[in-house]
Design an enzyme around this catalytic site. Structure first.
Site, PDB file in Angstrom:
ATOM      1  N   HIS A  19       0.825  -1.210   0.000  1.00 41.05           N
ATOM      2  CA  HIS A  19       0.000   0.000   0.000  1.00 41.05           C
ATOM      3  C   HIS A  19       0.862   1.264   0.000  1.00 41.05           C
ATOM      4  O   HIS A  19       2.023   1.251   0.420  1.00 41.05           O
ATOM      5  CB  HIS A  19      -0.925   0.008   1.226  1.00 41.05           C
ATOM      6  CG  HIS A  19      -0.188   0.029   2.535  1.00 41.05           C
ATOM      7  ND1 HIS A  19       0.332   1.181   3.083  1.00 41.05           N
ATOM      8  CD2 HIS A  19       0.117  -0.970   3.399  1.00 41.05           C
ATOM      9  CE1 HIS A  19       0.929   0.900   4.228  1.00 41.05           C
ATOM     10  NE2 HIS A  19       0.820  -0.406   4.439  1.00 41.05           N
ATOM     11  N   GLU A 175      -2.516  -6.973   7.238  1.00 34.85           N
ATOM     12  CA  GLU A 175      -1.279  -6.633   7.937  1.00 34.85           C
ATOM     13  C   GLU A 175      -1.044  -7.578   9.118  1.00 34.85           C
ATOM     14  O   GLU A 175      -1.996  -8.169   9.665  1.00 34.85           O
ATOM     15  CB  GLU A 175      -1.377  -5.178   8.442  1.00 34.85           C
ATOM     16  CG  GLU A 175      -0.244  -4.698   9.326  1.00 34.85           C
ATOM     17  CD  GLU A 175       1.074  -4.592   8.585  1.00 34.85           C
ATOM     18  OE1 GLU A 175       1.626  -5.660   8.233  1.00 34.85           O
ATOM     19  OE2 GLU A 175       1.553  -3.467   8.390  1.00 34.85           O
TER      20      GLU A 175
END
Length: 296
Positions: A19, A175
């Site tokens: 990201h 994550e």
């Protein structure tokens, strides 16, 4: 042809994209009052996302590379990029079917939005078909089974290349969990302890170790392999994972069977950068084309 003597149904490329820059990358104190999965991109992160979309487009086999170059110039941003070595376009057939898997975190969904905005722009420039806003990927709008699809439009001239894509949310590529709300001073101490203990096995209180992430990665890769073997589905030309730094490293560790010492030698890839794996059908294996950053 694959080494088994039949056309390969594996995607030509598997690409991992981290990201773009998030508010947490810029200021860790946001973790004290904002859930990790709700942290958005910064303005720089949005530019990195669009830049990643343009760079990904340049990797694909398309019928007008000049459009990809034009979009790359338009969304150019000064950021760290990882060098490609030996990317040979071993299969030169046009890429028309791309599947995106995204972590359900806000920053990864926003990154995917930036990437797909560039893809939509390419499709319009190349085929003359404008995708209405209500058909464009909207990360804040939930979809049934977490799937968003853009198919080949009837209005498109058949002679022109059009990239169809599907988007799938998958919590398994999220994550690493560091716990819930995180106090900056205690997290700094924990990060120092992790450096001494080792990044792979160190487990955060109320969170995960990278070894725990490995189990999620293994499960997700099994899903990919099952999709590759399904003969009743349209082959995927390219598979893209929009994910996170540690997850990307663990994914590569599992795929290429690295030891944990090899894992420890690498650092996270920069925000908005990509890792490219290209299928070599002569050996029926993926070759890592990206040079990864290491500790210095």
């Amino acid at each position: 042809m694959s080494c088994q003597g039949r056309p390969s149904r594996k995607p030509r490329l598997i690409v991992l994209i981290r990201h773009g820059e998030s508010e947490s990358n810029r200021d860790k104190s946001i973790n004290e009052y904002t859930p990790n999965h709700m942290i958005p991109l910064t303005e720089t992160g949005w530019w990195q996302a669009r830049h990643a979309g343009a760079q990904l487009l340049r990797l694909l086999n398309i019928d007008d590379p000049s459009i990809a170059t034009k979009l790359s110039d338009k969304y150019c941003i000064s950021c760290k990029s990882l060098p490609l070595v030996g990317y040979a376009r071993l299969n030169k057939s046009l890429d028309t079917n791309v599947v995106f898997y995204t972590s359900p975190y806000k920053r990864t969904r926003q990154t995917l939005k930036g990437i797909l905005d560039v893809f939509d722009e390419y499709n319009e420039l190349n085929s003359g078909v404008h995708l209405p806003d209500n058909q464009c990927y909207q990360p804040e709008i939930p979809r049934r089974a977490g799937v968003w699809a853009v198919e080949h439009p009837k209005a498109c001239r058949e002679a022109r290349h059009y990239i169809c894509y599907r988007v799938k949310d998958d919590p398994r590529i999220r994550e690493q969990d560091f716990g819930n709300f995180q106090e900056s001073h205690s997290m700094k101490e924990l990060m120092q302890k992790r450096s001494t203990y080792g990044h792979f096995f160190f487990r955060f209180k109320e969170g995960e170790s990278a070894a725990d992430v490995y189990d999620r990665v293994a499960n997700f890769q099994e899903t990919l392999f099952r999709h590759f073997d399904k003969t009743d589905r349209k082959p995927r030309d390219v598979v893209v994972l929009v994910t996170h730094g540690i997850y990307s490293r663990v994914f590569l560790m599992k795929w290429f069977r690295w030891t944990y010492e090899e894992f420890e030698s690498f650092v996270n890839i920069p925000n908005g950068s990509m890792v490219v794996m290209e299928l070599d059908e002569s050996i029926d294996r993926y070759v890592l084309r990206t040079t990864l950053p290491k500790w210095t």
